[in-house]
Design a protein around this motif. Structure first.
Motif, PDB file in Angstrom:
ATOM      1  N   LYS A 171     -42.818   7.608 -18.695  1.00 54.66           N
ATOM      2  CA  LYS A 171     -43.177   8.620 -17.709  1.00 54.66           C
ATOM      3  C   LYS A 171     -43.768   7.949 -16.486  1.00 54.66           C
ATOM      4  O   LYS A 171     -44.569   7.033 -16.587  1.00 54.66           O
ATOM      5  N   ARG A 172     -43.338   8.430 -15.347  1.00 60.07           N
ATOM      6  CA  ARG A 172     -43.822   7.867 -14.093  1.00 60.07           C
ATOM      7  C   ARG A 172     -44.830   8.825 -13.481  1.00 60.07           C
ATOM      8  O   ARG A 172     -44.720  10.037 -13.619  1.00 60.07           O
ATOM      9  N   SER A 173     -45.767   8.252 -12.783  1.00 56.97           N
ATOM     10  CA  SER A 173     -46.762   9.090 -12.131  1.00 56.97           C
ATOM     11  C   SER A 173     -46.110   9.824 -10.959  1.00 56.97           C
ATOM     12  O   SER A 173     -45.022   9.468 -10.499  1.00 56.97           O
ATOM     13  N   ARG A 174     -46.790  10.852 -10.496  1.00 60.80           N
ATOM     14  CA  ARG A 174     -46.249  11.623  -9.367  1.00 60.80           C
ATOM     15  C   ARG A 174     -46.129  10.746  -8.126  1.00 60.80           C
ATOM     16  O   ARG A 174     -45.173  10.879  -7.361  1.00 60.80           O
ATOM     17  N   LEU A 175     -47.083   9.835  -7.948  1.00 58.86           N
ATOM     18  CA  LEU A 175     -47.038   8.943  -6.791  1.00 58.86           C
ATOM     19  C   LEU A 175     -45.816   8.038  -6.867  1.00 58.86           C
ATOM     20  O   LEU A 175     -45.099   7.863  -5.878  1.00 58.86           O
ATOM     21  N   THR A 176     -45.544   7.485  -8.045  1.00 56.81           N
ATOM     22  CA  THR A 176     -44.377   6.611  -8.221  1.00 56.81           C
ATOM     23  C   THR A 176     -43.094   7.377  -7.937  1.00 56.81           C
ATOM     24  O   THR A 176     -42.207   6.875  -7.246  1.00 56.81           O
ATOM     25  N   GLN A 177     -42.996   8.599  -8.447  1.00 58.13           N
ATOM     26  CA  GLN A 177     -41.807   9.412  -8.202  1.00 58.13           C
ATOM     27  C   GLN A 177     -41.642   9.691  -6.715  1.00 58.13           C
ATOM     28  O   GLN A 177     -40.541   9.612  -6.178  1.00 58.13           O
TER      29      GLN A 177
END
Length: 76
Positions: A40-46
């Motif tokens: 799972k990627r963080s919202r910032l990474t996405q």
């Protein structure tokens, strides 16, 4: 209702060695883990991965501008 049988490991290895290459590939596919979920990627990474990027032309312009600014600073 399924009947369970106990086959010694060494005997199982012998049986697997006797399989045809097609059957071995099928067995390997059956034993392979199913699709491993992506971490799972963080919202910032996405957000960063979906964000805009510079084109090659824009990067070239930035580099030329930096060179010009550096030359101008050295002359003073």
């Amino acid at each position: 209702m399924k009947a369970k049988t106990h086959i010694p490991f060494q005997e199982l290895v012998t049986i697997v060695k006797q399989l045809s290459p097609t059957q071995k590939a099928r067995l390997q596919k059956e034993l392979a883990p199913e699709n491993t979920p992506e971490p799972k990627r963080s919202r910032l990474t996405q957000l960063l991965l979906k964000g805009p990027v510079f084109s090659d032309e824009q990067i070239k312009t930035i580099e030329e501008t930096r060179k010009s600014i550096n030359q101008w600073r050295r002359k003073s």
